[in-house]
Design a protein around this motif. Structure first.
Motif, PDB file in Angstrom:
ATOM      1  N   VAL A  25       0.861  -1.179   0.000  1.00 51.67           N
ATOM      2  CA  VAL A  25       0.000   0.000   0.000  1.00 51.67           C
ATOM      3  C   VAL A  25       0.898   1.228   0.000  1.00 51.67           C
ATOM      4  O   VAL A  25       1.763   1.369   0.862  1.00 51.67           O
ATOM      5  CB  VAL A  25      -0.927   0.022   1.229  1.00 51.67           C
ATOM      6  CG1 VAL A  25      -1.761   1.296   1.248  1.00 51.67           C
ATOM      7  CG2 VAL A  25      -1.813  -1.212   1.240  1.00 51.67           C
ATOM      8  N   GLU A  26       0.703   2.065  -0.986  1.00 50.40           N
ATOM      9  CA  GLU A  26       1.502   3.282  -1.103  1.00 50.40           C
ATOM     10  C   GLU A  26       0.591   4.486  -0.922  1.00 50.40           C
ATOM     11  O   GLU A  26      -0.442   4.597  -1.581  1.00 50.40           O
ATOM     12  CB  GLU A  26       2.164   3.323  -2.477  1.00 50.40           C
ATOM     13  CG  GLU A  26       3.075   4.506  -2.676  1.00 50.40           C
ATOM     14  CD  GLU A  26       3.701   4.493  -4.059  1.00 50.40           C
ATOM     15  OE1 GLU A  26       3.116   5.135  -4.950  1.00 50.40           O
ATOM     16  OE2 GLU A  26       4.720   3.814  -4.233  1.00 50.40           O
ATOM     17  N   LEU A  27       0.971   5.360  -0.011  1.00 46.38           N
ATOM     18  CA  LEU A  27       0.194   6.573   0.242  1.00 46.38           C
ATOM     19  C   LEU A  27       0.990   7.770  -0.250  1.00 46.38           C
ATOM     20  O   LEU A  27       2.168   7.911   0.072  1.00 46.38           O
ATOM     21  CB  LEU A  27      -0.092   6.725   1.737  1.00 46.38           C
ATOM     22  CG  LEU A  27      -0.824   5.552   2.403  1.00 46.38           C
ATOM     23  CD1 LEU A  27      -0.915   5.763   3.892  1.00 46.38           C
ATOM     24  CD2 LEU A  27      -2.200   5.376   1.795  1.00 46.38           C
ATOM     25  N   THR A  28       0.343   8.617  -1.021  1.00 45.91           N
ATOM     26  CA  THR A  28       1.035   9.789  -1.570  1.00 45.91           C
ATOM     27  C   THR A  28       0.173  11.032  -1.417  1.00 45.91           C
ATOM     28  O   THR A  28      -1.044  10.955  -1.241  1.00 45.91           O
ATOM     29  CB  THR A  28       1.349   9.597  -3.066  1.00 45.91           C
ATOM     30  OG1 THR A  28       0.133   9.370  -3.776  1.00 45.91           O
ATOM     31  CG2 THR A  28       2.302   8.433  -3.290  1.00 45.91           C
ATOM     32  N   GLN A  29       0.849  12.155  -1.507  1.00 44.76           N
ATOM     33  CA  GLN A  29       0.170  13.449  -1.488  1.00 44.76           C
ATOM     34  C   GLN A  29       0.651  14.230  -2.705  1.00 44.76           C
ATOM     35  O   GLN A  29       1.848  14.317  -2.967  1.00 44.76           O
ATOM     36  CB  GLN A  29       0.525  14.205  -0.208  1.00 44.76           C
ATOM     37  CG  GLN A  29      -0.084  15.585  -0.145  1.00 44.76           C
ATOM     38  CD  GLN A  29       0.340  16.332   1.111  1.00 44.76           C
ATOM     39  OE1 GLN A  29       1.291  15.947   1.776  1.00 44.76           O
ATOM     40  NE2 GLN A  29      -0.375  17.395   1.407  1.00 44.76           N
ATOM     41  N   ARG A  30      -0.289  14.782  -3.461  1.00 39.49           N
ATOM     42  CA  ARG A  30       0.052  15.562  -4.652  1.00 39.49           C
ATOM     43  C   ARG A  30      -0.065  17.046  -4.294  1.00 39.49           C
ATOM     44  O   ARG A  30      -1.106  17.513  -3.833  1.00 39.49           O
ATOM     45  CB  ARG A  30      -0.865  15.217  -5.810  1.00 39.49           C
ATOM     46  CG  ARG A  30      -0.485  15.937  -7.106  1.00 39.49           C
ATOM     47  CD  ARG A  30      -1.342  15.516  -8.270  1.00 39.49           C
ATOM     48  NE  ARG A  30      -1.369  14.094  -8.492  1.00 39.49           N
ATOM     49  CZ  ARG A  30      -0.464  13.417  -9.231  1.00 39.49           C
ATOM     50  NH1 ARG A  30       0.508  14.068  -9.805  1.00 39.49           N
ATOM     51  NH2 ARG A  30      -0.574  12.122  -9.400  1.00 39.49           N
ATOM     52  N   ALA A  31       1.000  17.759  -4.537  1.00 41.54           N
ATOM     53  CA  ALA A  31       1.034  19.197  -4.253  1.00 41.54           C
ATOM     54  C   ALA A  31       0.433  19.960  -5.432  1.00 41.54           C
ATOM     55  O   ALA A  31       0.337  19.438  -6.541  1.00 41.54           O
ATOM     56  CB  ALA A  31       2.477  19.642  -4.022  1.00 41.54           C
TER      57      ALA A  31
ATOM     58  N   ASP B 221       1.700  22.088  -7.258  1.00 40.31           N
ATOM     59  CA  ASP B 221       2.636  22.208  -8.377  1.00 40.31           C
ATOM     60  C   ASP B 221       2.811  20.892  -9.133  1.00 40.31           C
ATOM     61  O   ASP B 221       3.589  20.813 -10.074  1.00 40.31           O
ATOM     62  CB  ASP B 221       3.996  22.723  -7.886  1.00 40.31           C
ATOM     63  CG  ASP B 221       4.707  21.736  -6.972  1.00 40.31           C
ATOM     64  OD1 ASP B 221       4.156  20.635  -6.699  1.00 40.31           O
ATOM     65  OD2 ASP B 221       5.823  22.057  -6.522  1.00 40.31           O
ATOM     66  N   GLY B 222       2.095  19.833  -8.716  1.00 43.64           N
ATOM     67  CA  GLY B 222       2.149  18.555  -9.412  1.00 43.64           C
ATOM     68  C   GLY B 222       3.155  17.562  -8.836  1.00 43.64           C
ATOM     69  O   GLY B 222       3.165  16.397  -9.220  1.00 43.64           O
ATOM     70  N   SER B 223       3.966  18.004  -7.893  1.00 45.25           N
ATOM     71  CA  SER B 223       4.918  17.070  -7.289  1.00 45.25           C
ATOM     72  C   SER B 223       4.198  16.095  -6.353  1.00 45.25           C
ATOM     73  O   SER B 223       3.194  16.435  -5.736  1.00 45.25           O
ATOM     74  CB  SER B 223       6.016  17.822  -6.532  1.00 45.25           C
ATOM     75  OG  SER B 223       5.455  18.551  -5.462  1.00 45.25           O
ATOM     76  N   VAL B 224       4.738  14.893  -6.277  1.00 44.78           N
ATOM     77  CA  VAL B 224       4.131  13.848  -5.458  1.00 44.78           C
ATOM     78  C   VAL B 224       5.089  13.489  -4.339  1.00 44.78           C
ATOM     79  O   VAL B 224       6.283  13.281  -4.560  1.00 44.78           O
ATOM     80  CB  VAL B 224       3.820  12.587  -6.324  1.00 44.78           C
ATOM     81  CG1 VAL B 224       3.267  11.478  -5.456  1.00 44.78           C
ATOM     82  CG2 VAL B 224       2.861  12.936  -7.437  1.00 44.78           C
ATOM     83  N   THR B 225       4.562  13.421  -3.124  1.00 46.76           N
ATOM     84  CA  THR B 225       5.359  13.075  -1.955  1.00 46.76           C
ATOM     85  C   THR B 225       4.762  11.847  -1.303  1.00 46.76           C
ATOM     86  O   THR B 225       3.543  11.749  -1.120  1.00 46.76           O
ATOM     87  CB  THR B 225       5.345  14.229  -0.930  1.00 46.76           C
ATOM     88  OG1 THR B 225       5.739  15.435  -1.577  1.00 46.76           O
ATOM     89  CG2 THR B 225       6.247  13.937   0.248  1.00 46.76           C
ATOM     90  N   ALA B 226       5.627  10.885  -0.950  1.00 46.18           N
ATOM     91  CA  ALA B 226       5.170   9.686  -0.251  1.00 46.18           C
ATOM     92  C   ALA B 226       4.868  10.032   1.194  1.00 46.18           C
ATOM     93  O   ALA B 226       5.623  10.745   1.850  1.00 46.18           O
ATOM     94  CB  ALA B 226       6.244   8.604  -0.320  1.00 46.18           C
ATOM     95  N   LEU B 227       3.735   9.541   1.689  1.00 44.95           N
ATOM     96  CA  LEU B 227       3.386   9.731   3.100  1.00 44.95           C
ATOM     97  C   LEU B 227       3.909   8.536   3.877  1.00 44.95           C
ATOM     98  O   LEU B 227       3.782   7.396   3.467  1.00 44.95           O
ATOM     99  CB  LEU B 227       1.862   9.834   3.260  1.00 44.95           C
ATOM    100  CG  LEU B 227       1.195  11.019   2.598  1.00 44.95           C
ATOM    101  CD1 LEU B 227      -0.320  10.940   2.808  1.00 44.95           C
ATOM    102  CD2 LEU B 227       1.724  12.327   3.146  1.00 44.95           C
TER     103      LEU B 227
END
Length: 118
Positions: A103-109, A111-117
Motif C-alpha cells: 500500500v503506497e500513500l502519496t500526497q500531490r502538491a 505544483d504537481g509534485s508527489v510526496t510519499a506519506l
C-alpha cells in the motif's frame, strides 16, 4: 526425522475454519502460510476423512503433501468437512496473510509534485 504438526485457525462469524499440516521440516510462520497456500492452490485430490470428532476434508497437493481442513461451529467440537467454497475462503485469507499487498500513500502538491506519506 521428526514429524511436526502445524495448525492454522481462522475466526469467522459463528464458526472457525481449521487447517492442519504435517511436515518433516521445521517451519516458521511465513513458511507455514506459504506451504498451506501452495497446497490449496494446487488441489490434486480431495476426500473426506472420518475423525473421532466428525468429518474433515483431506486435500492432496500434486507433490504428495497433504493437509486436513474442517469447519467447527463456535462453541462445539464437532468437525465438518469443507467444500471448494470453504477452501477458497481459506485460500483468500492466506493469500493476504502470506503476501500482503503493498500500500503506497502519496500526497500531490498544487505544483504537481508527489510526496510519499510515511
Amino acid at each position: 526425522m521428526t514429524t511436526h504438526s502445524y495448525g492454522v485457525r481462522f475466526e469467522a462469524d459463528g464458526a472457525d475454519l481449521f487447517v492442519e499440516l504435517l511436515s518433516n521440516d521445521t517451519l516458521n510462520r511465513q513458511q507455514l502460510l506459504e506451504r498451506v497456500l501452495a497446497i490449496l492452490e494446487d488441489r490434486h485430490g480431495m476426500e473426506e476423512r472420518d475423525h473421532a470428532n466428525g468429518v474433515m476434508t483431506q486435500v492432496v497437493h500434486s507433490d504428495g503433501s497433504t493437509l486436513l481442513a474442517w469447519l467447527s461451529i463456535a462453541g462445539e467440537t464437532n468437525r465438518q468437512p469443507l467444500d471448494d467454497e470453504g477452501l477458497d475462503e481459506i485460500l483468500t485469507c492466506l493469500a493476504f496473510l502470506a503476501f500482503p499487498p503493498v500500500v503506497e500513500l502519496t500526497q500531490r502538491a498544487p505544483d504537481g509534485s508527489v510526496t510519499a506519506l510515511r
